[in-house]
Design an enzyme around this catalytic site. Structure first.
Site, mmCIF file in Angstrom:
data_model
loop_
_atom_site.group_PDB
_atom_site.id
_atom_site.type_symbol
_atom_site.label_atom_id
_atom_site.label_comp_id
_atom_site.label_asym_id
_atom_site.label_seq_id
_atom_site.Cartn_x
_atom_site.Cartn_y
_atom_site.Cartn_z
ATOM 1 C CG ASP A 80 -9.710 5.456 5.596
ATOM 2 O OD1 ASP A 80 -10.418 4.470 5.902
ATOM 3 O OD2 ASP A 80 -9.752 6.533 6.218
ATOM 4 C CG PHE A 81 -5.440 0.944 4.819
ATOM 5 C CD1 PHE A 81 -5.401 -0.315 4.238
ATOM 6 C CD2 PHE A 81 -4.898 2.008 4.120
ATOM 7 C CE1 PHE A 81 -4.809 -0.524 3.005
ATOM 8 C CE2 PHE A 81 -4.299 1.823 2.880
ATOM 9 C CZ PHE A 81 -4.260 0.557 2.323
ATOM 10 N NE ARG A 82 -3.737 1.289 10.610
ATOM 11 C CZ ARG A 82 -3.020 1.273 9.493
ATOM 12 N NH1 ARG A 82 -3.203 2.205 8.568
ATOM 13 N NH2 ARG A 82 -2.122 0.323 9.283
ATOM 14 C CG ASP A 125 -4.414 5.689 -4.976
ATOM 15 O OD1 ASP A 125 -3.508 6.410 -5.448
ATOM 16 O OD2 ASP A 125 -5.107 6.011 -3.988
ATOM 17 C CG HIS A 176 3.697 1.934 2.005
ATOM 18 N ND1 HIS A 176 2.665 2.232 2.850
ATOM 19 C CD2 HIS A 176 4.838 2.091 2.730
ATOM 20 C CE1 HIS A 176 3.160 2.565 4.051
ATOM 21 N NE2 HIS A 176 4.474 2.494 3.992
ATOM 22 C CB CYS A 206 6.476 -17.074 -11.972
ATOM 23 S SG CYS A 206 8.044 -16.840 -12.793
ATOM 24 C CG ASN A 237 -5.834 12.871 8.784
ATOM 25 O OD1 ASN A 237 -5.885 12.415 7.647
ATOM 26 N ND2 ASN A 237 -5.844 12.108 9.861
ATOM 27 C CD GLU A 285 -8.104 9.449 12.882
ATOM 28 O OE1 GLU A 285 -8.936 9.134 13.745
ATOM 29 O OE2 GLU A 285 -7.399 8.624 12.276
HETATM 30 P P1 OAD Z 1 -5.351 5.082 7.380
HETATM 31 O O1 OAD Z 1 -6.649 4.462 7.003
HETATM 32 O O2 OAD Z 1 -4.612 4.516 8.509
HETATM 33 O O3 OAD Z 1 -5.580 6.622 7.692
HETATM 34 C C1 OAD Z 1 -6.321 7.463 6.822
HETATM 35 C C2 OAD Z 1 -6.552 8.789 7.522
HETATM 36 O O4 OAD Z 1 -7.195 9.665 6.610
HETATM 37 C C3 OAD Z 1 -7.444 8.686 8.745
HETATM 38 O O5 OAD Z 1 -6.837 9.387 9.815
HETATM 39 C C4 OAD Z 1 -8.751 9.372 8.301
HETATM 40 O O6 OAD Z 1 -9.363 10.087 9.360
HETATM 41 C C5 OAD Z 1 -8.266 10.318 7.253
HETATM 42 N N1 OAD Z 1 -9.242 10.641 6.194
HETATM 43 C C6 OAD Z 1 -10.112 9.834 5.562
HETATM 44 N N2 OAD Z 1 -10.802 10.495 4.614
HETATM 45 C C7 OAD Z 1 -10.337 11.776 4.632
HETATM 46 C C8 OAD Z 1 -10.635 12.968 3.888
HETATM 47 N N3 OAD Z 1 -11.549 12.973 2.906
HETATM 48 N N4 OAD Z 1 -9.959 14.085 4.186
HETATM 49 C C9 OAD Z 1 -9.017 14.109 5.180
HETATM 50 N N5 OAD Z 1 -8.705 13.019 5.910
HETATM 51 C C10 OAD Z 1 -9.334 11.870 5.639
HETATM 52 O O7 OAD Z 1 -4.478 5.104 6.034
HETATM 53 P P2 OAD Z 1 -2.902 5.373 5.884
HETATM 54 O O8 OAD Z 1 -2.415 6.300 6.937
HETATM 55 O O9 OAD Z 1 -2.655 5.728 4.479
HETATM 56 O O10 OAD Z 1 0.113 -0.089 4.143
HETATM 57 O O11 OAD Z 1 -2.332 3.912 6.175
HETATM 58 C C11 OAD Z 1 -0.964 3.677 6.115
HETATM 59 C C12 OAD Z 1 -0.634 2.290 5.616
HETATM 60 O O12 OAD Z 1 -1.365 1.305 6.373
HETATM 61 C C13 OAD Z 1 -1.053 2.022 4.193
HETATM 62 O O13 OAD Z 1 -0.109 2.474 3.262
HETATM 63 C C14 OAD Z 1 -1.191 0.518 4.163
HETATM 64 C C15 OAD Z 1 -1.829 0.271 5.490
HETATM 65 O O14 OAD Z 1 -1.551 -0.949 6.075
HETATM 66 C C16 OAD Z 1 0.408 -0.982 3.193
HETATM 67 O O15 OAD Z 1 -0.359 -1.283 2.318
HETATM 68 C C17 OAD Z 1 1.762 -1.568 3.303
HETATM 69 ZN ZN ZN Z 2 9.396 -17.137 -10.873
#
Ligand code: OAD
Ligand code: ZN
Length: 270
Positions: A39-41, A114, A131, A163, A227, A229
């Site tokens: 994931d991202f964060r 994905d 997105h 391109c 989730n 958290e």
């Molecule tokens: P985040 O990484 O911000 O959040 C993922 C969440 O999933 C966190 O709160 C984790 O605790 C939780 N998590 C991880 N594994 C898990 C599991 N097995 N079961 C339940 N929870 C779990 O990712 P997003 O919220 O998707 O944007 O991030 C949003 C956007 O930020 C993305 O779409 C991306 C990024 O910048 C773009 O690419 C434009």
């Molecule tokens: Zn072009």
């Protein structure tokens, strides 16, 4: 009160009742982590804490259109690592398909790029890729579409695609910071006012406007956060339920309570 309790059994009971017809999902990277996609964060394992090697001014720069223009290497390095095709959908993706097969799924809003929900067999018309995704790509200067097999070859070979018409940079149709969300997102969002149940799964709810969708469901509609958290405003309404567990484990338990566990495993093993 539509829910008799704040547990999975109560959610299942409600889902079986005549009151629950339109189920909506909001998903994020957490529904794909068990497939091996970071994931991202999340601290330590999240992409943003592992981007140091890409020499970015700040982690989100990898998804910033102005930075990309100057230096597309970090994004394509990431694309190489995340290339769709390498990963198998999770049990949670199969659960989403099952909701659709049971006639309950109204719309699945996903932030994920994905394409695992499509690969799990969730019908295209039920999915809003808020997105964007790696499914199509085009030139950032003239807009000319670029061939899908060709970009796969480039990403695999760690090359940057340009391109064929104007030599501009080619970018997958993923929404970068500084870009608007697809029209489909804005067209579909108002339908949340008809929600009987909202699942918010695997997202930190930090990115807008996506995170704001949680407020569009009526007050009587239970909002269920699955989730690791707490996230966003879930928990602030009386009908909110928070299940702080891995989503694959939670959906299995829910399927069991619904009497769908065998159906779920069948879909997943497909
Ligand atoms: P985040 O990484 O911000 O959040 C993922 C969440 O999933 C966190 O709160 C984790 O605790 C939780 N998590 C991880 N594994 C898990 C599991 N097995 N079961 C339940 N929870 C779990 O990712 P997003 O919220 O998707 O944007 O991030 C949003 C956007 O930020 C993305 O779409 C991306 C990024 O910048 C773009 O690419 C434009
Ligand atoms: Zn072009």
């Amino acid at each position: 009160e539509l829910l008799k309790g704040k547990d999975i059994a109560s959610i299942a009971k409600y889902m079986k009742s005549k009151h629950c017809k339109n189920v909506f999902i909001m998903a994020g990277a957490g529904i794909s982590t068990s497939a091996g996609i970071p994931d991202f964060r999340s601290p330590k394992t999240g992409l943003y804490s592992n981007l140091a090697k890409l020499n970015l001014p700040f982690p989100e720069a990898v998804f910033e259109i102005n930075f990309f223009r100057k230096n597309p290497v970090p994004f394509y390095t990431l694309a190489h690592e995340l290339a769709p095709g390498k990963f198998r959908p999770t049990l949670t993706h199969s659960f989403i398909r099952l909701l659709s097969e049971k006639g309950l799924l109204h719309t699945h809003f996903t932030q994920n790029i994905d394409t695992l929900e499509r690969r799990a067999g969730v019908p295209d018309e039920d999915i809003i890729e808020a997105h964007g995704s790696f499914a199509t790509q085009r030139c950032i200067d003239c807009g000319e579409p670029y061939d899908g097999d060709e970009i796969k070859r480039k990403i695999k070979g760690k090359e940057i695609p340009y391109c064929n018409v104007c030599q501009g940079l080619v970018k997958p149709d993923i929404v970068f910071y500084g870009e608007g969300l697809p029209d489909e997102f804005h067209l579909a969002a108002p339908s949340l006012k008809n929600a009987d149940l909202l699942f918010v799964m695997g997202t930190s709810l930090t990115v807008h406007p996506f995170a704001g969708l949680t407020r569009l469901v009526p007050r009587r509609c239970p909002r269920v956060l699955v989730n690791l958290e707490l996230a966003g405003d879930i928990g602030s309404r009386t009908n909110d339920v928070t299940i702080l567990r891995e989503c694959d484990i939670a959906v299995r338990e829910l399927a069991r309570e619904l009497g769908w566990e065998e159906d779920l495993d069948k879909l997943w093993e497909e």
